[in-house]
Design a protein around this motif. Structure first.
Motif, PDB file in Angstrom:
ATOM      1  N   UNK A 147      27.655 -53.348  -8.974  1.00  0.00           N
ATOM      2  CA  UNK A 147      26.135 -53.531  -8.065  1.00  0.00           C
ATOM      3  C   UNK A 147      25.684 -52.454  -7.318  1.00  0.00           C
ATOM      4  N   UNK A 148      26.376 -51.144  -7.557  1.00  0.00           N
ATOM      5  CA  UNK A 148      25.789 -50.155  -6.831  1.00  0.00           C
ATOM      6  C   UNK A 148      25.534 -48.983  -7.747  1.00  0.00           C
ATOM      7  N   UNK A 149      24.425 -48.340  -7.761  1.00  0.00           N
ATOM      8  CA  UNK A 149      24.034 -47.145  -8.098  1.00  0.00           C
ATOM      9  C   UNK A 149      24.463 -45.935  -7.416  1.00  0.00           C
ATOM     10  N   UNK A 150      24.287 -44.935  -8.300  1.00  0.00           N
ATOM     11  CA  UNK A 150      24.126 -43.732  -7.434  1.00  0.00           C
ATOM     12  C   UNK A 150      23.119 -43.496  -6.476  1.00  0.00           C
ATOM     13  N   UNK A 151      23.173 -43.231  -5.401  1.00  0.00           N
ATOM     14  CA  UNK A 151      22.101 -43.280  -4.480  1.00  0.00           C
ATOM     15  C   UNK A 151      22.126 -42.202  -3.284  1.00  0.00           C
TER      16      UNK A 151
END
Length: 143
Positions: free
Chosen positions: A85-89
């Motif tokens: 659920x995590x994008x590179x941010x």
């Protein structure tokens, strides 16, 4: 053990990762720890009436060493859920920058190690095998 106790343990074990993931996503409910605990209940042979909810009775039906297996499995599922659920941010607000891009890389290294450890330590309690390390049935026939 109750659902609240199980989620509290997972929150404690994964506190930094969850805080980082929630800050990066802006969603305080990602991942849903109830889903993670429910999956863990089913993985140790328990039953849940729903795949989206688990009750105190369903969690409480898991006893003995299966409790520790359930907690390790719920932690694993939590880490996997964060990763998916995590994008590179990277967040920048004025002169302040927060780099969340390394979290997926760290999780990608942690998850296989944890999966292997769980498969080795708890395989006799698992309803399904991990990583091909399941016990192999053998039989003998007299001719």
């Amino acid at each position: 053990m109750t659902l609240a106790e199980a989620t509290a343990v997972i929150e404690g074990r994964c506190a930094t990762i969850l805080a980082t993931a929630r800050a990066a996503s802006g969603n305080p409910n990602i991942p849903n720890l109830t889903h993670c605990v429910g999956w863990a209940v089913r993985m140790v042979g328990g039953a849940t009436a729903s795949v989206t909810a688990v009750t105190d009775g369903e969690v409480g039906a898991i006893t003995g060493l299966r409790i520790d297996a359930l907690l390790d499995l719920a932690e694993l599922r939590t880490l996997e859920s964060v990763l998916t659920n995590l994008n590179a941010v990277d967040l920048t607000t004025g002169p302040v920058t927060e780099d969340f891009s390394d979290l997926p890389d760290r999780l990608a290294k942690m998850i296989p190690e944890k999966r292997k450890a769980i498969g080795t330590m708890w395989r006799r309690y698992l309803a399904l095998p991990f990583e091909g390390n399941a016990d192999k049935p053998a039989g003998m026939r007299a001719l």
